[in-house]
Motif scaffolding. Structure first.
Motif, PDB file in Angstrom:
ATOM      1  N   ARG A  50     -15.148   6.167  -7.498  1.00  0.00           N
ATOM      2  CA  ARG A  50     -14.507   6.584  -8.754  1.00  0.00           C
ATOM      3  C   ARG A  50     -13.697   7.862  -8.558  1.00  0.00           C
ATOM      4  NH1 ARG A  50     -19.708   5.432 -12.725  1.00  0.00           N
ATOM      5  NH2 ARG A  50     -19.123   3.279 -13.328  1.00  0.00           N
ATOM      6  N   GLU A  51     -14.249   8.805  -7.811  1.00  0.00           N
ATOM      7  CA  GLU A  51     -13.520  10.046  -7.560  1.00  0.00           C
ATOM      8  C   GLU A  51     -12.241   9.778  -6.771  1.00  0.00           C
ATOM      9  OE1 GLU A  51     -16.292  12.551  -5.577  1.00  0.00           O
ATOM     10  OE2 GLU A  51     -17.543  12.893  -7.355  1.00  0.00           O
ATOM     11  N   ALA A  52     -12.322   8.885  -5.788  1.00  0.00           N
ATOM     12  CA  ALA A  52     -11.135   8.549  -4.996  1.00  0.00           C
ATOM     13  C   ALA A  52     -10.112   7.802  -5.842  1.00  0.00           C
ATOM     14  CB  ALA A  52     -11.543   7.705  -3.789  1.00  0.00           C
ATOM     15  N   ALA A  53     -10.597   6.914  -6.731  1.00  0.00           N
ATOM     16  CA  ALA A  53      -9.686   6.147  -7.586  1.00  0.00           C
ATOM     17  C   ALA A  53      -8.955   7.060  -8.564  1.00  0.00           C
ATOM     18  CB  ALA A  53     -10.464   5.070  -8.330  1.00  0.00           C
ATOM     19  N   ARG A  54      -9.663   8.037  -9.124  1.00  0.00           N
ATOM     20  CA  ARG A  54      -9.030   8.968 -10.071  1.00  0.00           C
ATOM     21  C   ARG A  54      -7.955   9.810  -9.397  1.00  0.00           C
ATOM     22  NH1 ARG A  54     -14.368   9.421 -12.436  1.00  0.00           N
ATOM     23  NH2 ARG A  54     -14.849  11.159 -11.028  1.00  0.00           N
ATOM     24  N   SER A  55      -8.110  10.066  -8.100  1.00  0.00           N
ATOM     25  CA  SER A  55      -7.144  10.892  -7.386  1.00  0.00           C
ATOM     26  C   SER A  55      -5.893  10.123  -6.987  1.00  0.00           C
ATOM     27  CB  SER A  55      -7.790  11.486  -6.130  1.00  0.00           C
ATOM     28  OG  SER A  55      -7.892  10.490  -5.116  1.00  0.00           O
ATOM     29  N   GLY A  56      -5.912   8.811  -7.166  1.00  0.00           N
ATOM     30  CA  GLY A  56      -4.769   8.005  -6.760  1.00  0.00           C
ATOM     31  C   GLY A  56      -4.659   7.817  -5.256  1.00  0.00           C
ATOM     32  N   GLY A  57      -5.790   7.943  -4.558  1.00  0.00           N
ATOM     33  CA  GLY A  57      -5.780   7.764  -3.108  1.00  0.00           C
ATOM     34  C   GLY A  57      -5.417   9.009  -2.336  1.00  0.00           C
ATOM     35  N   GLU A  58      -5.479  10.170  -2.980  1.00  0.00           N
ATOM     36  CA  GLU A  58      -5.159  11.450  -2.314  1.00  0.00           C
ATOM     37  C   GLU A  58      -6.136  11.674  -1.144  1.00  0.00           C
ATOM     38  OE1 GLU A  58      -6.860  14.619  -2.407  1.00  0.00           O
ATOM     39  OE2 GLU A  58      -5.212  15.440  -1.196  1.00  0.00           O
ATOM     40  N   ALA A  59      -5.603  12.123  -0.020  1.00  0.00           N
ATOM     41  CA  ALA A  59      -6.357  12.154   1.229  1.00  0.00           C
ATOM     42  C   ALA A  59      -7.674  12.924   1.130  1.00  0.00           C
ATOM     43  CB  ALA A  59      -5.488  12.745   2.342  1.00  0.00           C
ATOM     44  N   LEU A  60      -7.655  14.131   0.554  1.00  0.00           N
ATOM     45  CA  LEU A  60      -8.871  14.937   0.478  1.00  0.00           C
ATOM     46  C   LEU A  60      -9.944  14.276  -0.369  1.00  0.00           C
ATOM     47  CD1 LEU A  60      -7.454  18.571   0.159  1.00  0.00           C
ATOM     48  CD2 LEU A  60      -8.633  17.540   2.123  1.00  0.00           C
ATOM     49  N   ALA A  61      -9.528  13.612  -1.458  1.00  0.00           N
ATOM     50  CA  ALA A  61     -10.496  12.966  -2.341  1.00  0.00           C
ATOM     51  C   ALA A  61     -11.084  11.708  -1.713  1.00  0.00           C
ATOM     52  CB  ALA A  61      -9.829  12.619  -3.674  1.00  0.00           C
ATOM     53  N   VAL A  62     -10.344  11.079  -0.805  1.00  0.00           N
ATOM     54  CA  VAL A  62     -10.817   9.840  -0.184  1.00  0.00           C
ATOM     55  C   VAL A  62     -11.759  10.112   0.983  1.00  0.00           C
ATOM     56  CG1 VAL A  62     -10.058   7.803   1.117  1.00  0.00           C
ATOM     57  CG2 VAL A  62      -8.801   8.520  -0.908  1.00  0.00           C
ATOM     58  N   LEU A  91       0.866  -1.175   0.000  1.00  0.00           N
ATOM     59  CA  LEU A  91       0.000   0.000   0.000  1.00  0.00           C
ATOM     60  C   LEU A  91       0.903   1.225   0.000  1.00  0.00           C
ATOM     61  CD1 LEU A  91      -3.035   0.678   0.135  1.00  0.00           C
ATOM     62  CD2 LEU A  91      -2.792   0.917   2.589  1.00  0.00           C
ATOM     63  N   SER A  92       1.005   1.871  -1.182  1.00  0.00           N
ATOM     64  CA  SER A  92       1.913   3.005  -1.333  1.00  0.00           C
ATOM     65  C   SER A  92       1.304   4.316  -0.851  1.00  0.00           C
ATOM     66  CB  SER A  92       2.341   3.144  -2.797  1.00  0.00           C
ATOM     67  OG  SER A  92       1.199   3.283  -3.635  1.00  0.00           O
ATOM     68  N   THR A  93      -0.025   4.353  -0.690  1.00  0.00           N
ATOM     69  CA  THR A  93      -0.719   5.530  -0.187  1.00  0.00           C
ATOM     70  C   THR A  93      -1.619   5.098   0.968  1.00  0.00           C
ATOM     71  OG1 THR A  93      -2.528   5.187  -1.767  1.00  0.00           O
ATOM     72  CG2 THR A  93      -0.734   6.628  -2.455  1.00  0.00           C
ATOM     73  N   PRO A  94      -2.122   6.033   1.794  1.00  0.00           N
ATOM     74  CA  PRO A  94      -2.994   5.640   2.913  1.00  0.00           C
ATOM     75  C   PRO A  94      -4.244   4.895   2.485  1.00  0.00           C
ATOM     76  CG  PRO A  94      -2.200   7.874   3.210  1.00  0.00           C
ATOM     77  CD  PRO A  94      -1.788   7.465   1.829  1.00  0.00           C
ATOM     78  N   ALA A  95      -4.721   5.135   1.255  1.00  0.00           N
ATOM     79  CA  ALA A  95      -5.910   4.461   0.744  1.00  0.00           C
ATOM     80  C   ALA A  95      -5.676   4.030  -0.701  1.00  0.00           C
ATOM     81  CB  ALA A  95      -7.125   5.385   0.823  1.00  0.00           C
ATOM     82  N   HIS A  96      -6.211   2.881  -1.053  1.00  0.00           N
ATOM     83  CA  HIS A  96      -6.052   2.374  -2.413  1.00  0.00           C
ATOM     84  C   HIS A  96      -7.362   1.742  -2.855  1.00  0.00           C
ATOM     85  CE1 HIS A  96      -3.247   1.124  -5.681  1.00  0.00           C
ATOM     86  NE2 HIS A  96      -4.211   0.254  -5.891  1.00  0.00           N
TER      87      HIS A  96
END
Length: 269
Positions: free
Chosen positions: A115-127, A7-12
């Motif tokens: 989908r919005e979270a997936a497009r952001s690459g797991g960026e915290a605000l988008a998740v 897991l390269s980011t906090p969320a995937h």
């Protein structure tokens, strides 16, 4: 079969579709929602069938295998400890291992946020919106945490997590009798403490839940297979046909044979 190891980011965000599968090997919390078709999940808690609207969440030790049928679509999200801690700050709550169902309107909203979270690459605000939606989905579980023994909120959450692990183990092993000692070992509680806490939390004993789950499994097998009644009894953890017959009638209100005939008659009408 694809492995998920890091897991390269906090969320995937993850997805399984059309006879695909993914094996979770990374030690992270993960949650799955079946959007269409059917799927199956195998984990240390057992084997579970997923239908449209079903969701399941697993602690990091479970490492589930998620599979989809030819028409299935299952979406998921993997979260590390920092993502779960951020959710506690945002909503004063958390996500828990467990399973349940979602109405269609919540499925559509969840898919949009995923989908919005997936497009952001797991960026915290988008998740964040996705995590808050998932916490809302689990609101019934969160309400039960207050019923757990313990003086502090963190202790109650810890106890609840262990109880949920045991409940999922019962649900994933509805083909056999599960002993209290197994569940106590799974939760690292004594058998006495486990039984008392479980009944206080779920309003039924582990034995009562086990019997109910096995009888519900028996009903499903009678509806969907051509297995003989004795075979259904054995596949539901009953080694005595007479005790199965009594338990089935007490639970479903009719005998197993009549249950099957009425089910088939209703399907043909």
């Amino acid at each position: 079969m694809l492995p998920f190891e890091t897991l390269s980011t906090p969320a995937h965000c993850l997805g399984v579709a059309r006879l695909g599968g993914i094996q979770m090997t990374a030690p992270v919390f993960n949650l799955w929602v079946q959007l269409r078709g059917q799927g199956w999940i195998e984990s240390r808690e057992g084997r579970f069938r997923m239908r449209r609207g079903d969701w399941m969440a697993f602690e990091k030790e479970s490492t589930p295998l998620v599979q989809s049928d030819a028409h299935g679509l299952c979406i998921g999200i993997a979260l590390d400890a920092s993502a779960l801690e951020a959710l506690q700050v945002l909503s004063d709550g958390s996500l828990y291992a467990g399973r349940g169902r979602m109405p269609a309107r919540e499925l559509r909203s969840l898919l949009r946020l995923w989908r919005e979270a997936a497009r952001s690459g797991g960026e915290a605000l988008a998740v964040r919106p996705l995590l808050l939606q998932l916490a809302h989905v689990q609101r019934e579980l969160a309400a039960r945490v207050r019923r757990c023994p313990g003086r502090s909120r963190s202790r109650k959450r810890q106890v609840f997590g262990r109880m949920q692990r045991a409940r999922m183990y019962l649900e994933g092993n509805a083909d056999r009798v599960v002993r209290i000692s197994e569940l106590a070992d799974l939760t690292s509680f004594s058998s006495w403490y486990f039984s008392k806490a479980f009944h206080a939390l779920y309003d039924e004993s582990p034995q009562q839940l086990s019997v109910r789950l096995r009888l519900e499994r028996a009903g499903h097998l009678l509806r969907t297979t051509s297995m003989m009644v004795g075979e259904v009894a054995a596949a539901s953890g009953f080694d005595n046909c007479c005790s199965f017959a009594r338990a089935f009638k007490n639970h479903h209100g009719v005998s197993a044979s009549r249950y099957r005939s009425e089910t088939h008659r209703g399907a043909a009408a």
